[in-house]
Design a protein around this motif. Structure first.
Motif, mmCIF file in Angstrom:
data_model
loop_
_atom_site.group_PDB
_atom_site.id
_atom_site.type_symbol
_atom_site.label_atom_id
_atom_site.label_comp_id
_atom_site.label_asym_id
_atom_site.label_seq_id
_atom_site.Cartn_x
_atom_site.Cartn_y
_atom_site.Cartn_z
ATOM 1 N N ILE A 168 0.765 -0.993 0.090
ATOM 2 C CA ILE A 168 -0.025 -0.032 -0.100
ATOM 3 C C ILE A 168 0.877 1.203 0.039
ATOM 4 O O ILE A 168 2.040 1.400 0.398
ATOM 5 N N THR A 169 0.190 2.277 -0.583
ATOM 6 C CA THR A 169 1.280 3.564 -0.301
ATOM 7 C C THR A 169 0.437 4.642 0.630
ATOM 8 O O THR A 169 -0.774 4.258 1.258
ATOM 9 N N GLU A 170 1.191 5.758 0.843
ATOM 10 C CA GLU A 170 0.447 6.699 1.811
ATOM 11 C C GLU A 170 -0.782 7.029 1.402
ATOM 12 O O GLU A 170 -1.346 7.384 2.585
ATOM 13 N N SER A 171 -1.127 7.215 0.373
ATOM 14 C CA SER A 171 -2.401 7.611 0.002
ATOM 15 C C SER A 171 -3.626 6.759 0.702
ATOM 16 O O SER A 171 -4.631 7.195 0.830
ATOM 17 N N VAL A 172 -3.242 5.366 0.915
ATOM 18 C CA VAL A 172 -4.257 4.703 1.436
ATOM 19 C C VAL A 172 -4.425 5.223 3.288
ATOM 20 O O VAL A 172 -5.407 5.302 3.654
#
Length: 734
Positions: free
Chosen positions: A600-604
């Motif tokens: 997952i990325t920080e946007s999640v």
């Protein structure tokens, strides 16, 4: 002030100046000399203390018995100009060495601690005689006394002569002033503006009759000495006070040369008074008061007429042009905007059949509907006749302008009920986008007009963009969207895999699953183009579930110690079915959950934090591994490591790209790997393309790497071969 008083004052001033001159100069000299002498011997003490400390460090045990050697050490800095007595004391206060003879009193002493290995073992004392300083001060005092006498005589004689001459001149000017006052009184009384003068304590000095009339002041409030605060309080009580509490020095125009302040005050009775206030040298001020209520009303009406349409009260062409110019200025910060030109369809027939009054009523109704179709940041204008225009702010995507055009067409095409008549018209819309179409307001308006004519030529009741390629871009986006919706059913998607290499074991530890789309006509479509579109139209959930199932099914055919990593979109976390999709993919493939890694990325994490953390804990409960992708590229990555115990953090390729040469990139990689080690998390570096990058990452303790140095992403059928070929490369690279 009378002459005898002035004479006494001059004598007193002369005596004070003489006294100050006589006392201040020698006192200042003595003080400065004393401090300078003190600083000098303090520095001498510290310097010799440092030298003695170095000697003591070399002879720690017996230094107190080396008196001759200690004297040699401290004599190195002794001045030849003055007699100095220096002493060295042991830590218990015992005198160890004394160099120099007894000095004439009074004397000045300064000492400094002798520090060896962080411990005070003794004290260095330096002493000099203060008698030379006293003698020099006495010499300066004698000089100051002579100077003070000279100053007294100069001040007493010259001003008294000038005073006598001034008294004679004042007598002549008094007569002139009396005549001038009479003229001034006549002019003040007949002024068309109010005038007031206040002193430094804001007490009234004088005012004219017009000033009292403007504010309805009684006689007791126009007497000299009246406080300005009392006048203001009376005006407030009478309902003619100033609206608001803005200080006088704000919202005012100030002449930098004369200091004149001009301020327009709105009063509670609706009147506007312009006050011109000029400061006086005495600290007070003089003000003129002009009633400009009628002027303001006329200016406001003229200004409104200059920028607004008289029929609809909308902005006119002049103001619309200004709004476009301002919008073009904002584009320098990366903003874009749309200009929509509108032309009513079949309006002429309404005018011809129902008359111009009905046509005017229809135009007012159209203006009202238009205002209901736009945001507060947008501007609607009537350009003339049945032509309207809109500046739509912040339209970074063409479909935003399309949405407004569709709303306007729908709203204006609905029937109108006017004076018992039902009227139906349409509207055609031409759209131009700034600054793409032009960076000039006139050219941008011309572009929108050309698009409007195209819309009318192609059937009316529709909209068109100015540039064919912009229209084509919208059409291409819609076509890509249609193709994307059918790509999954048509079997056009494929999952490729890029190896992840464990640096400690020098072998492939897993593969990252990467989605590829091969369109039968378009060919290979970049993920950068279709992934954001899939997220926008909501297709990413279905596609993501398919990727999970396909990746798990492929990984089930690999060796048991090889994992598969699948990227998750932030949109998938909103679907409420993500955990079920993961469980279904594991169940259908029979893959062990420990071999599945979700990235997952920080946007999640930027989404609903509590719900996101709940989903992550449910996924962890299934036994899968969770890693944070692109670590360090956001603002809050570190805080998220505290909220959830990730199994892995992936170092973004932007930090790997500059290895091993850029020191800042090396420092970031070192910090991330160190952070991962301390938190019990493994680290994976992305985008490894050179042997130098690999060597640096290995030296910094990175756990895993991936990149073109080992292999590009390949189809599932080539994974078995990759395991062998990458193993050979790992051995060679090691």
């Amino acid at each position: 002030m009378r002459a005898p008083t002035l004479r006494r004052l001059i004598n007193v001033i002369g005596l004070v100046i003489a006294l100050i001159t006589t006392v201040a100069i020698p006192a200042t000299y003595a003080s400065i000399s004393y401090m300078a002498q003190g600083d000098l011997i303090s520095a001498e003490a510290r310097l010799n203390a440092s030298r003695v400390a170095r000697y003591i460090y070399q002879h720690t045990a017996m230094w107190t018995f080396h008196k001759v050697r200690l004297i040699e050490v401290i004599e190195l800095a002794v001045s030849d100009d003055e007699k100095v007595r220096q002493r060295i004391f042991a830590g218990d206060g015992r005198l160890v060495v004394e160099d120099g003879e007894a000095l004439p009193t009074p004397t000045m002493k300064r000492s400094a601690p002798i520090i060896v290995s962080g411990k005070e073992v003794g004290r260095m004392e330096v002493e000099v005689s203060a008698r030379p300083l006293i003698e020099r001060t006495a010499t300066v005092s004698l000089f100051s006394l002579c100077l003070g006498l000279l100053a007294y005589l100069s001040i007493r004689i010259l001003p008294l002569r000038a005073l006598d001459r001034t008294i004679r001149q004042l007598g002549q000017r008094e007569d002139q002033l009396a005549a001038t006052n009479q003229q001034f009184e006549a002019a003040l009384t007949n002024m068309p503006h109010g005038l007031s003068m206040f002193d430094a304590q804001e007490r009234l000095v004088l005012c004219n009759r017009r000033y009292a009339e403007m504010y309805g002041l009684p006689r007791d409030l126009i007497e000299p000495g009246t406080r300005r605060a009392d006048i203001v309080a009376f005006r407030e009580a009478a309902g003619i006070g100033i609206i608001g509490t803005t200080p006088v020095n704000q919202d005012a125009d100030v002449d930098p040369c004369s200091g004149t302040m001009v301020l327009d005050n709105q009063h509670q009775n609706g009147r506007t008074v312009r006050i011109s206030r000029k400061p006086m040298s005495t600290g007070g001020f003089v003000s003129s008061h002009e009633d400009i209520t009628a002027i303001r009303h006329a200016e406001t009406r003229i200004a409104h007429m200059a920028y607004h349409d008289a029929l609809t009260e909308l902005p006119n062409r002049v103001q619309f042009h200004q709004e476009m110019t301002r919008a073009l200025t904002r584009t320098r910060q990366g903003e874009s905007f749309s200009v929509l030109c509108l032309d009513l369809d079949h309006f002429k027939s309404v005018n011809d059949t129902l008359g111009h009054p009905m046509g005017d009523a229809l135009l007012r109704a159209v203006a009202k509907r238009l205002q209901g179709c736009v945001r507060e940041t947008d501007v609607v204008a009537r350009l003339g006749g049945d032509e309207f225009a809109v500046v739509q702010a912040s339209t970074n995507e063409p479909h935003i302008a399309t949405g407004m055009a569709q709303r306007i067409i729908e709203a204006l095409s609905a029937p109108y009920e006017l004076d018992g008549h039902q009227i139906v018209i349409g509207v055609s819309v031409g759209i131009a986008v700034g600054p793409d179409d032009s960076e000039d307001a006139d050219q941008l308006m011309k572009a929108a007009d050309m698009a409007l004519y195209r819309a009318k030529a192609e059937g009316r009741g529709t909209y068109r963009f100015f540039e064919a390629e912009m229209d084509a871009k919208m059409q291409a986006r819609r076509a890509l969207e249609l193709d994307l919706r059918g790509a999954l059913q048509n079997g056009e998607f494929e999952v490729h895999y890029q190896p992840l290499v464990n640096l400690a074991a020098n072998k492939v530890s897993g593969f990252e699953a990467l989605l590829r789309w091969t369109h039968p006509i378009r060919g290979r479509v970049s993920p950068a183009n279709f992934i954001p579109l899939a997220e926008e139209i909501g297709a990413i959930n279905q596609i993501g579930a398919w990727v999970l199932k396909q990746a798990c099914a492929d990984a089930a055919q690999w060796p048991d110690d090889v994992r598969v990593a699948v990227n998750l979109s932030a949109v998938q976390f909103k679907s409420q079915t993500l955990v079920l999709d993961v469980a279904a993919a594991l169940g259908a493939s029979g893959l062990s959950s420990r071999r599945l890694e979700l990235e997952i990325t920080e946007s999640v994490m930027l989404q609903d934090t509590e719900a996101t953390l709940g989903t992550l804990h449910q996924l962890r409960g299934l036994g899968v591994r969770i890693s944070m992708d692109d670590f360090g590229t956001g603002y809050s990555s570190l805080s998220y490591l505290r909220k959830f115990p990730f199994d892995k953090i992936k170092i973004d390729q932007s930090f790997v790209r500059d290895l091993p040469d850029q020191a800042d990139s090396v420092a970031i990689v070192r910090a991330v790997t160190g952070l991962g080690t301390s938190l019990g998390m493994s680290t994976t570096a992305e985008g490894v393309e050179t042997q130098g990058q690999l060597d640096r990452l290995r030296a910094e303790g990175c756990t895993e790497v991936q990149g073109w140095l080992f292999s590009k992403a390949c189809p599932a059928a080539e994974v078995a071969g990759l395991l062998t070929s990458v193993a050979k490369r790992c051995s060679a690279a090691a």
